[in-house]
Design a protein around this motif. Structure first.
Motif, PDB file in Angstrom:
ATOM      1  N   SER A   1       0.828  -1.193   0.000  1.00  0.00           N
ATOM      2  CA  SER A   1       0.000   0.000   0.000  1.00  0.00           C
ATOM      3  C   SER A   1       0.865   1.246   0.000  1.00  0.00           C
ATOM      4  O   SER A   1       2.077   1.188   0.232  1.00  0.00           O
TER       5      SER A   1
ATOM      6  N   LYS B   1      -4.465  -7.548   3.974  1.00  0.00           N
ATOM      7  CA  LYS B   1      -5.641  -6.879   3.427  1.00  0.00           C
ATOM      8  C   LYS B   1      -6.792  -7.871   3.358  1.00  0.00           C
ATOM      9  O   LYS B   1      -6.667  -8.937   2.753  1.00  0.00           O
TER      10      LYS B   1
ATOM     11  N   LEU C   1      -9.981  -9.351   1.940  1.00  0.00           N
ATOM     12  CA  LEU C   1     -10.689  -9.355   0.656  1.00  0.00           C
ATOM     13  C   LEU C   1     -11.957 -10.196   0.714  1.00  0.00           C
ATOM     14  O   LEU C   1     -12.524 -10.549  -0.323  1.00  0.00           O
TER      15      LEU C   1
ATOM     16  N   TRP D   1     -15.141  -8.480  -0.840  1.00  0.00           N
ATOM     17  CA  TRP D   1     -14.983  -8.376  -2.293  1.00  0.00           C
ATOM     18  C   TRP D   1     -15.180  -9.741  -2.940  1.00  0.00           C
ATOM     19  O   TRP D   1     -15.848  -9.864  -3.968  1.00  0.00           O
TER      20      TRP D   1
ATOM     21  N   THR E   1     -18.256 -10.571  -5.472  1.00  0.00           N
ATOM     22  CA  THR E   1     -17.870 -10.831  -6.863  1.00  0.00           C
ATOM     23  C   THR E   1     -18.333 -12.204  -7.318  1.00  0.00           C
ATOM     24  O   THR E   1     -18.858 -12.365  -8.437  1.00  0.00           O
TER      25      THR E   1
ATOM     26  N   TYR F   1      -1.832 -14.799  -1.490  1.00  0.00           N
ATOM     27  CA  TYR F   1      -3.287 -14.763  -1.378  1.00  0.00           C
ATOM     28  C   TYR F   1      -3.795 -16.050  -0.747  1.00  0.00           C
ATOM     29  O   TYR F   1      -3.332 -17.150  -1.077  1.00  0.00           O
TER      30      TYR F   1
ATOM     31  N   ASP G   1      -8.658 -11.957 -11.033  1.00  0.00           N
ATOM     32  CA  ASP G   1      -9.040 -10.626 -10.526  1.00  0.00           C
ATOM     33  C   ASP G   1      -8.729 -10.481  -9.035  1.00  0.00           C
ATOM     34  O   ASP G   1      -8.394  -9.403  -8.559  1.00  0.00           O
ATOM     35  N   LEU G   2      -8.842 -11.578  -8.305  1.00  0.00           N
ATOM     36  CA  LEU G   2      -8.514 -11.541  -6.871  1.00  0.00           C
ATOM     37  C   LEU G   2      -7.052 -11.137  -6.676  1.00  0.00           C
ATOM     38  O   LEU G   2      -6.730 -10.339  -5.783  1.00  0.00           O
ATOM     39  N   ARG G   3      -6.176 -11.638  -7.499  1.00  0.00           N
ATOM     40  CA  ARG G   3      -4.742 -11.357  -7.354  1.00  0.00           C
ATOM     41  C   ARG G   3      -4.363  -9.953  -7.831  1.00  0.00           C
ATOM     42  O   ARG G   3      -3.208  -9.552  -7.734  1.00  0.00           O
ATOM     43  N   LYS G   4      -5.346  -9.224  -8.352  1.00  0.00           N
ATOM     44  CA  LYS G   4      -5.108  -7.832  -8.715  1.00  0.00           C
ATOM     45  C   LYS G   4      -5.485  -6.866  -7.587  1.00  0.00           C
ATOM     46  O   LYS G   4      -5.232  -5.665  -7.682  1.00  0.00           O
ATOM     47  N   GLN G   5      -6.097  -7.407  -6.573  1.00  0.00           N
ATOM     48  CA  GLN G   5      -6.584  -6.568  -5.471  1.00  0.00           C
ATOM     49  C   GLN G   5      -5.443  -6.230  -4.510  1.00  0.00           C
ATOM     50  O   GLN G   5      -4.490  -6.970  -4.384  1.00  0.00           O
TER      51      GLN G   5
END
Length: 217
Positions: A81, A92, A94, A97, A101, A141, A213-217
């Motif tokens: 961050s 973080k 998730l 999210w 999603t 993750y 997409d999860l790994r882009k968070q």
């Protein structure tokens, strides 16, 4: 008597001379004193003993306008961050999210054949955790989710339905579907067999896109 008068006259003359001399000496002393009584310090500004700085040299010490400078921005390690410039431990959450999603994408899932059309009617359960942990300059993750959804189908003008259940875990990326037919008729069984045939690949594709997409968070 005459001799005495002459001696007195000489005394007074000497006293006047001595008085003048004393007055002159006092004036000289006063001249040597400054306005505050300091000795050997004249009253005007010429008491400095150092030469003035030459104009050519003084220019070097003239005030200069400071130009605005850009403060360098700390470069954060990849994935950290903005506040974590040092790249220390960071976690973080998730979970929300991931649940939102998955629910949104599952509701768009459809399967079709020449005589059967299946769609997801409701996602009844999406529970579990998902998070990103940043440590030692790397992102990791983790996720452990349980999902249940309902499907509906129309087979030969008959409406049927069933349930699908599967788990999504970081230790096992491949999913395994549990399919239950809730309409105990031949039409219901036909829909179940179609989901067994096409459902696993369709849901696995959806999950793979979700994990990207999860790994882009």
């Amino acid at each position: 008597v005459l001799i005495g008068l002459l001696r007195n006259k000489r005394f007074f003359e000497m006293s006047d001379d001595t008085k003048d001399t004393t007055i002159n000496e006092e004036e000289d002393v006063l001249d040597d004193l400054g306005p505050n009584g300091d000795k050997n310090k004249p009253s005007d500004s010429r008491y400095y003993f150092f030469k003035s700085t030459p104009k050519e040299e003084a220019v070097k010490y003239m005030p200069k306008k400071l130009e605005a400078s850009v403060t360098p921005t700390a470069t954060n390690p990849d994935g950290a961050s903005a506040w974590n410039a040092a790249g220390t431990w960071e976690e973080k959450d998730l979970g929300k999210w991931a649940q939102d999603t998955l629910k949104e994408r599952l509701l768009k899932l459809t399967l079709n054949s020449s005589d059967i059309a299946i769609h997801v009617s409701e996602v009844t359960k999406v529970e579990g955790d998902a998070s990103m942990v940043f440590t030692r300059g790397k992102r990791k993750y983790g996720y452990d989710l349980q999902i249940i959804f309902l499907y509906k189908a129309t087979v030969d003008d008959e409406d049927v339905e069933g349930t699908i259940e599967f788990a999504l875990e970081d230790s096992e990326p491949d999913i395994s579907l549990k399919i239950k037919n809730r309409t105990d008729t031949p039409a219901g069984e036909s829909a179940k067999q179609l989901f067994k045939k096409k459902g696993p690949d369709a849901v696995q594709e959806l999950v793979d896109e979700f994990l990207v997409d999860l790994r882009k968070q």
